[in-house]
Scaffold this active site. Sequence first.
Site, short mmCIF file in Angstrom:
data_model
loop_
_atom_site.label_atom_id
_atom_site.label_comp_id
_atom_site.label_asym_id
_atom_site.label_seq_id
_atom_site.Cartn_x
_atom_site.Cartn_y
_atom_site.Cartn_z
N CYS A 18 0.83 -1.21 0.00
CA CYS A 18 0.00 0.00 0.00
C CYS A 18 0.87 1.26 0.00
O CYS A 18 1.55 1.53 -0.99
CB CYS A 18 -0.98 -0.04 1.17
N HIS A 78 -3.77 -5.17 -0.35
CA HIS A 78 -3.43 -5.73 0.96
C HIS A 78 -3.47 -7.26 0.89
O HIS A 78 -4.55 -7.85 1.03
CB HIS A 78 -4.41 -5.23 2.02
N ASP A 81 -2.62 -9.20 3.12
CA ASP A 81 -3.03 -9.65 4.45
C ASP A 81 -4.54 -9.67 4.60
O ASP A 81 -5.06 -10.21 5.59
CB ASP A 81 -2.43 -8.74 5.51
#
Length: 357
Positions: A247, A331, A333
């Site tokens: 990001c 992202h 994650d």
Amino acid sequence: MSKRLLILEDGTIFEGEALGANLDVTGELVFNTGMTGYQESITDQSYNGQILTFTYPIVGNYGVNRDDYESIHPTCKAVVVHEAARRPSNWRMQMSFDEFLKSKNIPGITGVDTRAITKIVREHGTMKASLVQARDEVDHQMSQLQATVLPTNQVETSSTATAYPSPNTGRKVVVVDFGLKHSILRELSKRECNLTVVPYNTSAKEILEMEPDGVMLTNGPGDPTDVPEAIEMIKEVQGKIPIFGICLGHQLFSLANGATTYKMKFGHRGFNHAVREVATGRIDFTSQNHGYAVSSENLPEDLMITHVEINDNSVEGVRHKYFPAFSVQFHPDAAPGPHDASYLFDDFMDLMDNFKK
């Protein structure tokens, strides 16, 4: 409930019911298209200084729990919802959506047409907005909004002030915190990485003295050009240690290598953004939260584009041709969102292992 007004910079006014803390605030108005994950979104430091509008028609139906925080002290200015659930229910729930907002001192408004708000932002771009108590002096409130200058370098208030460890037995990774999501630490810890989280302005010298196996550049809020010290740090570290940027970390890594960034009209904020891997054609659905992007024009020779967003063809990932370093705009994650791209953390592990050989 008392009445509140959402006043937009273009003069549009929405009236609704008060939610959360009793505060008047001004920030940048943005929208998120996710159907769930409101707790993770509100506690994501990437929303620092922003008024977050949820497009999904009802928010809060499963309350708030102790597990899904992405940071303990959220920094978003306010939230806007069409309807806040009045009877939430979930076995993990600790408090209601309204109670959560009050506990974090975040004001909100409910009972407004969030899709109309989203349409305005899509057509005219992100803009300033104020969330205020409904009073008679609307003209005064509008003039105050017009005169407000929003702060820059939100990273300073999102980053940790001091370094701290998250010990484990595996690869030694320095995590540079620009507004860290806890889910990044969880993904690295699952892979047994021995972590040291450091402030955003940590120097290259300090990082190199830690002798890490790799450096993680995290997500964070705002304009990447507001963090020149991080750009200089990356220039000095790359080539010496493997780097993975996510990001804002992706944007900073790209700037450090001579790329340029630009502010998007309304950004990508949601959990269903389709991204294509250039080399294989593989499509991943990704979680995203950013208002700036790396420009594909005049991309430096040292960088190659690895991922693009299939709707607007914006740059979603780059890799250095000569150094062990890569970054992605989305992202991997997730939290919330799909886990299609979590393999990138494994790629980072391989990058560190191969660099040591």
